[in-house]
Write a protein that holds these residues in place. Structure first.
Motif, short mmCIF file in Angstrom:
data_model
loop_
_atom_site.label_atom_id
_atom_site.label_comp_id
_atom_site.label_asym_id
_atom_site.label_seq_id
_atom_site.Cartn_x
_atom_site.Cartn_y
_atom_site.Cartn_z
N GLU A 110 0.85 -1.19 0.00
CA GLU A 110 0.00 0.00 0.00
C GLU A 110 0.88 1.23 0.00
OE1 GLU A 110 -2.24 0.46 3.71
OE2 GLU A 110 -0.73 -0.78 4.72
N GLY A 111 0.29 2.38 -0.38
CA GLY A 111 1.01 3.64 -0.37
C GLY A 111 0.96 4.31 -1.73
N PRO A 112 1.29 5.59 -1.81
CA PRO A 112 1.16 6.33 -3.06
C PRO A 112 2.03 5.83 -4.19
CG PRO A 112 2.30 7.62 -1.37
CD PRO A 112 1.72 6.43 -0.68
N ASN A 113 3.19 5.28 -3.88
CA ASN A 113 4.05 4.78 -4.95
C ASN A 113 3.48 3.55 -5.65
OD1 ASN A 113 6.07 6.74 -4.65
ND2 ASN A 113 7.08 5.57 -3.03
N THR A 114 2.64 2.79 -4.95
CA THR A 114 2.08 1.56 -5.53
C THR A 114 1.08 1.85 -6.64
OG1 THR A 114 0.21 1.44 -3.99
CG2 THR A 114 2.28 0.40 -3.30
N ARG A 115 0.47 3.04 -6.61
CA ARG A 115 -0.58 3.46 -7.55
C ARG A 115 -1.83 2.58 -7.42
NH1 ARG A 115 1.55 5.11 -13.42
NH2 ARG A 115 -0.66 5.70 -13.51
N LEU A 116 -2.04 2.05 -6.22
CA LEU A 116 -3.21 1.21 -5.98
C LEU A 116 -4.50 2.01 -5.77
CD1 LEU A 116 -1.72 -1.65 -3.77
CD2 LEU A 116 -2.51 -1.79 -6.13
N GLY A 117 -4.40 3.32 -5.70
CA GLY A 117 -5.59 4.14 -5.74
C GLY A 117 -6.48 4.03 -4.52
N GLU A 118 -7.74 4.49 -4.72
CA GLU A 118 -8.67 4.60 -3.60
C GLU A 118 -9.62 3.42 -3.45
OE1 GLU A 118 -9.02 7.15 -6.09
OE2 GLU A 118 -7.49 8.49 -5.27
N PHE A 119 -9.90 2.73 -4.55
CA PHE A 119 -10.97 1.72 -4.49
C PHE A 119 -10.58 0.49 -5.30
CE2 PHE A 119 -15.07 -0.19 -5.56
CZ PHE A 119 -15.72 -0.14 -4.34
N PRO A 120 -10.67 -0.71 -4.71
CA PRO A 120 -10.26 -1.93 -5.43
C PRO A 120 -11.39 -2.54 -6.25
CG PRO A 120 -10.77 -2.46 -3.15
CD PRO A 120 -10.97 -0.97 -3.30
N GLY A 121 -11.01 -3.16 -7.36
CA GLY A 121 -12.00 -3.83 -8.20
C GLY A 121 -11.76 -5.32 -8.37
N GLY A 122 -10.55 -5.82 -8.15
CA GLY A 122 -10.28 -7.24 -8.31
C GLY A 122 -8.79 -7.51 -8.33
N ILE A 123 -8.42 -8.77 -8.19
CA ILE A 123 -7.02 -9.17 -8.17
C ILE A 123 -6.87 -10.51 -8.90
CG2 ILE A 123 -7.21 -10.35 -5.95
CD1 ILE A 123 -4.36 -9.43 -5.30
N ALA A 124 -5.75 -10.67 -9.59
CA ALA A 124 -5.43 -11.94 -10.24
C ALA A 124 -3.97 -12.26 -9.98
CB ALA A 124 -5.69 -11.87 -11.74
N ALA A 140 -6.96 -4.46 -10.16
CA ALA A 140 -7.78 -3.42 -10.77
C ALA A 140 -8.17 -2.43 -9.68
CB ALA A 140 -9.03 -4.02 -11.40
N VAL A 141 -7.91 -1.14 -9.93
CA VAL A 141 -8.17 -0.12 -8.92
C VAL A 141 -8.68 1.16 -9.57
CG1 VAL A 141 -6.45 -0.97 -7.28
CG2 VAL A 141 -5.78 0.70 -9.01
N GLN A 142 -9.38 1.95 -8.75
CA GLN A 142 -9.80 3.28 -9.17
C GLN A 142 -8.85 4.31 -8.59
OE1 GLN A 142 -13.69 4.51 -7.87
NE2 GLN A 142 -13.84 6.11 -9.42
N GLN A 143 -8.25 5.12 -9.45
CA GLN A 143 -7.36 6.20 -9.06
C GLN A 143 -8.02 7.51 -9.44
OE1 GLN A 143 -3.85 6.07 -7.71
NE2 GLN A 143 -4.52 8.16 -7.31
N SER A 144 -8.46 8.28 -8.43
CA SER A 144 -9.30 9.46 -8.67
C SER A 144 -10.56 8.99 -9.38
CB SER A 144 -8.53 10.51 -9.45
OG SER A 144 -7.41 10.97 -8.70
N SER A 145 -10.84 9.48 -10.58
CA SER A 145 -12.06 9.05 -11.28
C SER A 145 -11.78 8.02 -12.35
CB SER A 145 -12.76 10.26 -11.91
OG SER A 145 -11.88 10.91 -12.83
#
Length: 346
Positions: free
Chosen positions: A215-229, A240-245
């Protein structure tokens, strides 16, 4: 000759090559009303665009109803798919080549399951691990059937005073090497949301802290998760993540810890990513499949990118349009074509 082999033989040289690859199954979210059930749609590797699915898997027989097949996991040793029925509050197990209105091989239920999400199957230890009750990670016997009662292990919710698990509302579990599991979750700290990947020992139970977090800003994992593989060939995770909009697919080493930079990021207007609910890896073509546009969107579709894609790239495959039956795609699973030869020749 099997129906599947006839289909391949009639398809021409291009699709004959593809027949040794994988079908893609798409779980449709249609709501909580048992009369408005969602199917699991099957598409062949050669299909693209606004095409009808090969088949649709449903269950509405003898009181058994597959209500919301939003997540599915393929298990190759049994040649079955485990379907997490979100509003049906059950895990239903089907043959990998199942289609039409069919009964599952077995159904797992328990009051402790709640609304199940993306599960992982651990054949080596004969277990399934699944987000349960919207808060926790439960473990059940892989060959379980019927009402199974309390999980054999339960990693508890992190919202209880003194709990260190950090589980909030886990979406998906992925099995990793070294007897570990990765859980994608949404952390909220001081009112600010961010995506976190929690890595636990497979055997973790109760109030147990993760072995490490990503986790953290360098990871670019954003604010909201959508899935993982999980990508076993390269020991990576695609999230899959949401970064801003905007939505993006972030790939990181599965062994990562802390605020690390991603290996690759698929992001930008050319990607057509929006409202992502699932990402799945398909090894035969080395592709990442993404379910996108399931909510707050007029563009529901399933798209694919090369695993090595990086930057603002267009998908190499798109399944969308009225003929596909895709309206709210929430779950994805790739099923190798050879699983469809299980019945042999006739």
């Amino acid at each position: 000759m099997s129906r599947f082999l006839l289909r391949c033989a009639a398809a021409g040289a291009f699709l004959i090559a593809a027949c040794a690859q994988a079908d893609v199954l798409v779980g449709e979210f249609r709501g909580s009303n048992p009369t408005d059930v969602g199917p699991l749609l099957r598409f062949a590797p050669g299909q693209n665009g606004n095409v009808a699915p090969l088949s649709a898997l449903t269950t509405n027989l003898g009181g058994q109803v597959l209500v919301t097949p939003v997540y599915a996991t393929y298990e190759p040793s049994e040649r079955v798919i485990y379907v997490a029925d979100f509003y049906g509050k059950a895990i239903r197990v089907y043959p990998a080549n199942a289609s039409g209105n069919v009964a599952p091989l077995r159904t797992i239920t328990t009051e402790y399951l709640g609304q199940p999400r993306q599960l992982a199957v651990d054949v080596a230890h004969n277990e399934i691990l699944v987000p349960v009750m919207g808060c926790c990670i439960g473990t059940f016997a892989r060959n379980a059937s019927g009402n199974v009662g309390f999980p054999s292990r339960l990693i508890s919710w992190g919202g209880i005073a003194g709990n260190v698990t950090r589980l909030n509302s886990p979406i998906s579990v992925a099995l990793l090497p070294n007897d570990e599991i990765a859980v994608i979750d949404r952390a909220v700290i001081s009112g600010v949301s961010h995506t976190v990947v929690l890595i636990f020992a497979r055997t973790a139970t109760g109030n147990t802290a993760p072995l490490r977090t990503i986790e953290g800003p360098n990871t670019r994992l954003g604010e909201f998760p959508g899935g993982i593989a999980y990508i076993p060939q390269t020991n990576e995770i695609a999230v899959a993540v949401q970064q801003s909009s905007a939505w993006q697919i972030v790939t990181l080493p599965a062994s990562a810890s802390g605020d690390v930079s991603p290996t690759r990021v698929i992001a930008g207007s050319n990607t057509t990513l929006e409202s992502v609910t699932a990402v799945a890896y398909e090894p035969s073509n080395d592709l990442l499949y993404v379910a996108t546009g399931a909510y707050s969107s007029n563009n529901p579709k399933v798209i694919a990118f090369p695993r090595t894609a990086n930057g603002n790239l267009a998908p190499v495959r798109t399944l969308a349009g009225s003929n596909t039956g895709i309206s709210q795609p929430y779950g994805l699973v790739a099923v190798p074509n050879d699983a469809l030869f299980a019945n042999g020749f006739q």
